[in-house]
Design a protein around this motif. Structure first.
Motif, PDB file in Angstrom:
ATOM      1  N   CYS A 224      18.400   2.913   3.618  1.00 53.92           N
ATOM      2  CA  CYS A 224      17.202   3.552   3.061  1.00 53.92           C
ATOM      3  C   CYS A 224      16.369   2.634   2.178  1.00 53.92           C
ATOM      4  N   PHE A 225      16.966   1.567   1.636  1.00 57.10           N
ATOM      5  CA  PHE A 225      16.241   0.814   0.615  1.00 57.10           C
ATOM      6  C   PHE A 225      16.207  -0.705   0.795  1.00 57.10           C
ATOM      7  N   THR A 226      17.252  -1.315   1.323  1.00 52.67           N
ATOM      8  CA  THR A 226      17.269  -2.783   1.351  1.00 52.67           C
ATOM      9  C   THR A 226      17.329  -3.386   2.751  1.00 52.67           C
ATOM     10  N   CYS A 227      17.539  -2.566   3.767  1.00 51.57           N
ATOM     11  CA  CYS A 227      17.582  -3.088   5.135  1.00 51.57           C
ATOM     12  C   CYS A 227      16.216  -3.655   5.515  1.00 51.57           C
ATOM     13  N   PRO A 228      16.163  -4.914   5.971  1.00 49.76           N
ATOM     14  CA  PRO A 228      14.875  -5.529   6.312  1.00 49.76           C
ATOM     15  C   PRO A 228      14.121  -4.782   7.401  1.00 49.76           C
ATOM     16  N   ASP A 229      14.844  -4.230   8.366  1.00 49.90           N
ATOM     17  CA  ASP A 229      14.188  -3.527   9.467  1.00 49.90           C
ATOM     18  C   ASP A 229      15.100  -2.426   9.995  1.00 49.90           C
ATOM     19  N   PRO A 230      15.093  -1.232   9.377  1.00 47.73           N
ATOM     20  CA  PRO A 230      15.976  -0.152   9.832  1.00 47.73           C
ATOM     21  C   PRO A 230      15.685   0.320  11.252  1.00 47.73           C
ATOM     22  N   MET A 231      14.503  -0.029  11.787  1.00 47.98           N
ATOM     23  CA  MET A 231      14.205   0.347  13.169  1.00 47.98           C
ATOM     24  C   MET A 231      15.157  -0.315  14.152  1.00 47.98           C
ATOM     25  N   VAL A 232      15.823  -1.362  13.730  1.00 46.75           N
ATOM     26  CA  VAL A 232      16.837  -2.014  14.565  1.00 46.75           C
ATOM     27  C   VAL A 232      17.927  -1.007  14.947  1.00 46.75           C
ATOM     28  N   TYR A 233      18.168  -0.041  14.080  1.00 48.01           N
ATOM     29  CA  TYR A 233      19.266   0.902  14.296  1.00 48.01           C
ATOM     30  C   TYR A 233      18.813   2.244  14.871  1.00 48.01           C
ATOM     31  N   THR A 234      17.510   2.439  15.070  1.00 47.31           N
ATOM     32  CA  THR A 234      17.049   3.759  15.494  1.00 47.31           C
ATOM     33  C   THR A 234      17.645   4.159  16.841  1.00 47.31           C
ATOM     34  N   GLY A 235      18.042   5.419  16.919  1.00 47.39           N
ATOM     35  CA  GLY A 235      18.635   5.948  18.137  1.00 47.39           C
ATOM     36  C   GLY A 235      20.099   5.632  18.316  1.00 47.39           C
ATOM     37  N   GLN A 236      20.662   4.849  17.402  1.00 45.72           N
ATOM     38  CA  GLN A 236      22.037   4.406  17.546  1.00 45.72           C
ATOM     39  C   GLN A 236      23.006   5.275  16.754  1.00 45.72           C
ATOM     40  N   VAL A 237      24.275   5.171  17.121  1.00 45.72           N
ATOM     41  CA  VAL A 237      25.365   5.728  16.329  1.00 45.72           C
ATOM     42  C   VAL A 237      25.880   4.596  15.446  1.00 45.72           C
ATOM     43  N   LEU A 238      25.792   4.787  14.153  1.00 43.11           N
ATOM     44  CA  LEU A 238      26.135   3.735  13.201  1.00 43.11           C
ATOM     45  C   LEU A 238      27.220   4.258  12.264  1.00 43.11           C
ATOM     46  N   HIS A 239      28.359   3.583  12.247  1.00 44.61           N
ATOM     47  CA  HIS A 239      29.470   4.018  11.408  1.00 44.61           C
ATOM     48  C   HIS A 239      29.490   3.238  10.100  1.00 44.61           C
ATOM     49  N   ALA A 240      29.604   3.972   9.007  1.00 44.25           N
ATOM     50  CA  ALA A 240      29.482   3.389   7.671  1.00 44.25           C
ATOM     51  C   ALA A 240      30.441   2.235   7.442  1.00 44.25           C
ATOM     52  N   ILE A 241      31.687   2.397   7.839  1.00 44.27           N
ATOM     53  CA  ILE A 241      32.683   1.357   7.555  1.00 44.27           C
ATOM     54  C   ILE A 241      32.347   0.061   8.279  1.00 44.27           C
ATOM     55  N   ASP A 242      31.769   0.163   9.488  1.00 49.10           N
ATOM     56  CA  ASP A 242      31.385  -1.036  10.241  1.00 49.10           C
ATOM     57  C   ASP A 242      30.273  -1.785   9.514  1.00 49.10           C
ATOM     58  N   LEU A 243      29.263  -1.049   9.066  1.00 47.98           N
ATOM     59  CA  LEU A 243      28.149  -1.664   8.343  1.00 47.98           C
ATOM     60  C   LEU A 243      28.628  -2.221   7.004  1.00 47.98           C
ATOM     61  N   TYR A 244      29.472  -1.473   6.337  1.00 46.83           N
ATOM     62  CA  TYR A 244      30.007  -1.873   5.028  1.00 46.83           C
ATOM     63  C   TYR A 244      30.756  -3.199   5.132  1.00 46.83           C
ATOM     64  N   ASN A 245      31.599  -3.313   6.144  1.00 51.72           N
ATOM     65  CA  ASN A 245      32.394  -4.541   6.326  1.00 51.72           C
ATOM     66  C   ASN A 245      31.533  -5.700   6.823  1.00 51.72           C
ATOM     67  N   GLN A 246      30.633  -5.408   7.750  1.00 56.86           N
ATOM     68  CA  GLN A 246      29.792  -6.448   8.337  1.00 56.86           C
ATOM     69  C   GLN A 246      28.897  -7.111   7.294  1.00 56.86           C
ATOM     70  N   LEU A 247      28.316  -6.298   6.411  1.00 51.62           N
ATOM     71  CA  LEU A 247      27.358  -6.818   5.434  1.00 51.62           C
ATOM     72  C   LEU A 247      27.976  -7.025   4.055  1.00 51.62           C
ATOM     73  N   GLN A 248      29.274  -6.705   3.937  1.00 49.21           N
ATOM     74  CA  GLN A 248      29.989  -6.841   2.663  1.00 49.21           C
ATOM     75  C   GLN A 248      29.225  -6.109   1.549  1.00 49.21           C
ATOM     76  N   LEU A 249      28.955  -4.858   1.825  1.00 49.15           N
ATOM     77  CA  LEU A 249      28.208  -4.038   0.867  1.00 49.15           C
ATOM     78  C   LEU A 249      29.098  -3.651  -0.307  1.00 49.15           C
ATOM     79  N   GLN A 250      28.460  -3.321  -1.416  1.00 54.46           N
ATOM     80  CA  GLN A 250      29.171  -2.863  -2.615  1.00 54.46           C
ATOM     81  C   GLN A 250      28.597  -1.522  -3.061  1.00 54.46           C
TER      82      GLN A 250
END
Length: 250
Positions: A224-250
């Motif tokens: 919602c706030f820091t993704c450079p281009d959230p349209m990259v994910y539109t229409g997709q199924v996105l799992h939080a843990i995958d994104l969290y691990n991939q981007l090393q979110l805190q």
């Protein structure tokens, strides 16, 4: 709240003690206000179309726009002393099927239909419809810890709904994403565990273990706030843990 978003929180439980489950709108609003957000609380049953229409009118009258829609509600008749939601197909009534379909699918459809016109007019917006890996993976046998057929079916429908609508609104630059929070250890499931039901028993999706609610929260904040281009994910199924691990979110 930390991002100073004007929040409109909607649920059935306004005050602590109004429900058999922990948590309430007033408690959540208090936490959000302490973090600096302007918060409006609205009692709303998303299975009632009139409630959703009232909610939207309130938002539009107050702010004249909607920037972020998070469809986070899920139908369940489970209580701390029963295991509804995990019953076998032959024990699941048609009335229960209808309530799952209304709460898990039609509520998303109605909310999106109400919010999208202002998003399109303003050429800005973000929609997250919560889904589950149960839509595509077996969670174990119903009656023995696995989710029932109605829950899995409705979440699969949400995935398809999101993928279809995404193509219709792509040109407006408004992403709609099927967001899977994963097996998050919410207050509700911690309460279930205290009543003697193992969280491991009701997770049951491959080797995915329970994680903190901080995981879906961080993933949502990124989208919602820091993704450079959230349209990259539109229409997709996105799992939080995958994104969290991939981007090393805190």
């Amino acid at each position: 709240a930390r991002r100073r978003v004007k929040l409109v929180l909607a649920a059935r439980t306004v005050r602590s003690g109004d429900s058999v489950w922990p948590g309430s709108l007033e408690e959540t609003a208090q936490q959000a206000r302490a973090a600096g957000a302007e918060v409006t609380v609205v009692k709303c049953d998303v299975s009632e179309r009139a409630d959703l229409e009232h909610l939207y009118r309130l938002v539009l009258d107050k702010y004249n726009r909607t920037d972020i829609l998070i469809n986070n509600a899920m139908y369940s008749s489970e209580t701390p002393d029963n295991d509804a939601g995990y019953e076998p197909f032959l024990e699941l009534s048609i009335d229960e099927w209808q309530r799952h379909i209304t709460g898990n699918i039609l509520a998303n459809v109605v909310a999106c239909k109400l919010c999208l016109p202002s998003m399109i007019r303003n050429r800005t917006g973000m929609i997250l419809c919560l889904t589950s890996r149960a839509a595509t993976h077996n969670t174990g046998l119903p009656g023995k810890g696995g989710t029932n057929a109605a829950y899995a079916t409705t979440k699969a429908a949400i995935n398809r709904f999101v993928s279809f609508v995404a193509e219709e609104i792509r040109d407006y630059g408004i992403p709609i994403i099927a967001f899977g929070p994963g097996p998050a250890a919410t207050e509700r499931y911690q309460s279930v565990a205290r009543h003697g039901v193992s969280l491991g028993k009701i997770a049951g999706i491959g080797n995915i273990g329970w994680h903190s609610t901080d995981v879906p929260a961080a993933a949502m904040e990124y989208l919602c706030f820091t993704c450079p281009d959230p349209m990259v994910y539109t229409g997709q199924v996105l799992h939080a843990i995958d994104l969290y691990n991939q981007l090393q979110l805190q």
